[in-house]
Write an enzyme that holds these catalytic residues in place. Sequence first.
Site, PDB file in Angstrom:
ATOM      1  N   HIS A  90       0.855  -1.190   0.000  1.00  0.00           N
ATOM      2  CA  HIS A  90       0.000   0.000   0.000  1.00  0.00           C
ATOM      3  C   HIS A  90       0.889   1.238   0.000  1.00  0.00           C
ATOM      4  CE1 HIS A  90      -3.134   2.642   2.310  1.00  0.00           C
ATOM      5  NE2 HIS A  90      -3.038   2.971   1.033  1.00  0.00           N
ATOM      6  N   SER A  91       0.705   2.126  -0.985  1.00  0.00           N
ATOM      7  CA  SER A  91       1.437   3.382  -1.084  1.00  0.00           C
ATOM      8  C   SER A  91       2.940   3.102  -1.190  1.00  0.00           C
ATOM      9  CB  SER A  91       1.091   4.275   0.110  1.00  0.00           C
ATOM     10  OG  SER A  91       1.488   5.607  -0.106  1.00  0.00           O
ATOM     11  N   MET A  92       3.759   3.596  -0.265  1.00  0.00           N
ATOM     12  CA  MET A  92       5.186   3.289  -0.312  1.00  0.00           C
ATOM     13  C   MET A  92       5.419   1.788  -0.380  1.00  0.00           C
ATOM     14  SD  MET A  92       8.204   4.129   2.494  1.00  0.00           S
ATOM     15  CE  MET A  92       7.605   2.886   3.671  1.00  0.00           C
TER      16      MET A  92
END
Length: 256
Positions: A90-92
Amino acid sequence: MTTNPWFPFGIRKDRSRPLLFCFHYAGGSSTIFRHWVALRSTVDIVPVELPGRGTRMAEPHPQRFDELIEALLAALAPEVEGREFCLFGHSMGAAIAFDAACRLEREYGFRTAKLIVAGRHAPHRPDPSPFSSDMDDEALVRELQRLGGTPPDILENEELLRYLLPMIRSDYRLHESFVYRRQLLMAPIVAHSGTGDRDASAEEMRHWSEVTNAGFAIRSFEGNHFFVQRLGDAYLNELLRLAAMPGNGIREAYFS
């Protein structure tokens, strides 16, 4: 059950069960996936703990993306050898999962059944975020407000912010050090977007199809950048359903 600081909740020794490794967003830790581990499922969920937070708070925070991946692979490769596994980020965490999946293929010959990414632009696309790690704390707080995942009472607590902001900034700096080297994954990719996530809209996340030589599918979920956490078990159940699907023909299977 094996124990390793990278996998603080352990990994079951039953090698017949597929594994789902989970990588968190900037400023997070493995504890955001804690309740996922206890859910009864045919898939074993393995939250990944990066150095410098959570159960590894005493360790130095990683400064360079390549160095992080190198250390991660040394822990990850022995666990996935001979087992079916998926990577979720998720994200990074999506960047970490992608780079790890590519290097597991190239350097170890271990292919993930599928890569699942949420809330991040594709690795070859420019970062749409207006924030960079060299900006001041006020700019970082504005960025956290914009993303909408941090409760207002935390953002208004100066003492708590003095503790949190350096770690979050360090994660942004780590994320900025990621370099895309024209890798193409040989496994399917599934992209998840939040309907209110301006930085990782469905249109933007469709570009993940350009970094795989296998299948691709995309799905939108109600919510902002943190829809993964906001939707709770509803998202988790969908993630587990997806992780248990065969990798071949992922698009047809996912949308059936």
